[in-house]
Each structure stands twice: as C-alpha cells, then as structure tokens.
Design an enzyme around this catalytic site. Structure first.
Site: not given
Ligand code: NAP
Length: 292
Positions: A72, A111, A138, A76
């Site tokens: 995680t 995923d 991600g 990743k």
């Molecule tokens: P990440 O790589 O940090 O990506 C987050 C994305 O959200 C980035 O593009 C970021 O924008 C954007 N973002 C964050 N805050 C924002 C805001 N206030 N306004 C607009 N855009 C915003 O995180 P991730 O790994 O992709 O995970 C994202 C979410 O998915 C988390 O909540 C995680 O718990 C969930 N998730 C769930 C599963 C599941 O199995 N259900 C699996 C994976 C992830 P910038 O690029 O501009 O910073």
C-alpha cells in the site's frame, strides 16, 4: 480474530502488508479471519516500512520465507523495479500484491478485479456509455484499467491540476488499454455529469473523519442521466456523503467495501492456491466498521 496470534506455531507461514503508515490497514482483519476460518497455519501481519527501507525489507522477506504480501501507500509504484511485474500491474503502473514463486518476487494488481466485481450485477453493454473518474492518483489507475476492460466508449479522468492530468494521460501512451481516455479539470464537470453513466470518486474527499464533505453537490449530481451509477472507492463512512446524495437523486450507489474485500480475496487465493471464504472476510470487515 485478534486472538489469532495464539495459534502461531513453529511452522506458521507469513503473509502481510507493507506500507507507511500501515497501522490503519483493515487487511490484517479480513485476511486473518479467512485464515482462521480455513484452519490454516498462516498469519497476516502489518509491516510499517519506510520508503528508504523498501529494498532491504523485500530482501529480508525473501530470507525469512514470507509467502506473499500486499503493498500500500507509498510503495505501490516504487516497488515496480524490484519485482518481476505481471502485465496487469504493468498496465496499471502499480503493484498491490506480491507472491514468491520459484525464488522470485512476482508483483500483480488485484485492485482492477476488486473494482469490477460490484459492477457485475449491473452488467450491461458499456460500449455506448461514458465513465467519469474523479481524481488522478493511484486508485484512478486501477479504475481506468477496469473501465477500459468493460469497454466504455469514453473515459474522462477529472482532476484539479492540469500538469498532473497531462502526466497521467501520457503515462498510458504505450498502453492499448487507454485508447478512449481523456483528461479534464474540475470546471468541466457541469458538461460531463449529464453524460456520466458511471461516476467514480477516487479522491479521498468525504473519507472519515471528513464525513460531511463530498466532491460534488446534490444539485450537481441531480444532472446524472437515468440509470447512472455513482461509485465511491471510500469505505468509511458507509455510506459517504457522495453516496447519500446519489441515493437522494435516485442513482445507483456502490461503496468501496466490496472492492476492498474482492481485491483481498483475489490476493489471498493467489497466495494460498485455494478458494477463500469471501463471506468471512466481509463479515470481519463489517464487524470492524460497525455495519454487521
Ligand atoms: P492518491 O494516489 O493520493 O490519489 C488521490 C487523488 O485525489 C489525487 O488525484 C488527488 O489530486 C485527488 N485529491 C485529493 N484531495 C483532493 C481535493 N481536496 N480536491 C480534489 N482532488 C483531490 O490516493 P489513492 O491511492 O488513489 O486513493 C484514493 C482514495 O481511494 C482513498 O480514499 C482510498 O482509501 C480509496 N481506495 C479504496 C480502495 C478500495 O479497495 N476500496 C482501493 C484503493 C484506494 P492531486 O493529484 O491533484 O493531488
């Protein structure tokens, strides 16, 4: 299931998850519940690994005979050069599951399968449909790969930073998977929402403890087309504000819990080479999250 430790023996095999931080991971709960229910001599442990220790940790895992592990944030992507990477993980550009095979670490990504699972019951011809994905991190990569597998006519990834969006788009240049991919900034949403048959939130907006916020307003979501699906990858709270609004405006709501369970089930099946009790994994998580 926290009592699982009492069953550790001289022959117990090791599974786990690496991350930093990793303390809040729900994976140990669901995997140890499944292991206990199967009566197997395995244990699944969280390993907090700082970025600079990633390579040493993997070498150490090989030395102590770890069978496999999840990956995680923040490892990743960083782990890719340290493994032999399966095509799905290569395509997504991220590894969430690693298995030891023939003296080699093999990295894969479960995923995509996890994301697709809850969409199965809404099976339809997606080839004339539009997917809109909020966020370009991600998780959005697995969602793009999943939407491409479903055959969406158009896939829009919406973010707040055009530079990052362009980089995201470029990263798929050599992949046949993302031919229908376009990137847009948030101000394009009023145009995109009325076309969005599938709207996926991959941002952390609305995740506990920020339970009162949503990436979109109910007024904006009211413009979703008939039969649209709103899918939030967040699983706590359950439901998020985004999904409450989806229900209010009469569209189908899917939360991130099933994705979490299914990506875990595929990983565990890969490590154990046998069927795994998905219901037990789901129950363990619901119990932990207070929804059982
Ligand atoms: P990440 O790589 O940090 O990506 C987050 C994305 O959200 C980035 O593009 C970021 O924008 C954007 N973002 C964050 N805050 C924002 C805001 N206030 N306004 C607009 N855009 C915003 O995180 P991730 O790994 O992709 O995970 C994202 C979410 O998915 C988390 O909540 C995680 O718990 C969930 N998730 C769930 C599963 C599941 O199995 N259900 C699996 C994976 C992830 P910038 O690029 O501009 O910073």
């Amino acid at each position: 299931m926290s009592n699982n430790k009492q069953f550790i023996t001289g022959t117990t095999k090791l599974l786990g998850v690496i991350g930093h931080p990793v303390e809040h991971s729900l994976s140990p709960i669901m995997h140890n519940a499944a292991i206990a229910s199967l009566g197997l001599d395995y244990v699944y442990v969280p390993f907090p690994i700082e970025p600079q220790n990633l390579q040493a940790a993997i070498q150490g895992f090989a030395a102590v005979g770890v069978v496999g592990f999840n990956v995680t944030i923040p490892h990743k992507q960083a782990i890719l050069p340290l493994l032999s990477v399966e095509p799905i993980a290569q395509t997504v550009g991220a590894v969430n599951t690693v298995i030891r095979k023939h003296g080699q670490w093999i990295g894969t990504n479960t995923d995509v399968e996890g994301f697709l699972y809850p969409l199965q019951i809404h099976h339809q011809d997606w080839s004339q449909k539009v997917a809109v994905i909020l966020g370009n991190g991600g998780a959005a990569r697995a969602v793009v790969a999943g939407c491409t597998q479903l055959g969406f006519a158009e896939i829009y990834v919406v973010g707040r930073d055009m530079q990052k969006l362009k980089q995201f788009h470029r990263s798929w240049d050599n992949s046949p998977l993302a031919v229908n991919l376009q990137v847009r900034t948030w101000d394009s949403l009023p145009k995109l929402i009325p076309q969005a048959n599938l709207l996926v939130n991959t941002t952390p907006i609305g995740m506990y403890p920020q339970v009162e916020v949503s990436p979109l307003s109910a007024e904006e979501m009211a413009h979703l087309p008939l039969g649209a699906i709103a899918y939030d990858l967040i699983y706590t709270p359950k439901p998020t504000k985004f999904l409450q609004q989806a229900q209010q405006v009469g569209v189908i709501a899917i939360d991130g819990l099933e994705m979490l369970i299914q990506q875990g089930a595929v990983a565990l099946k890969t490590w154990l080479q046998q069927q795994v009790p998905v219901d037990v994994m789901r129950q363990a998580l619901l119990l932990k999250l207070g929804g059982a």
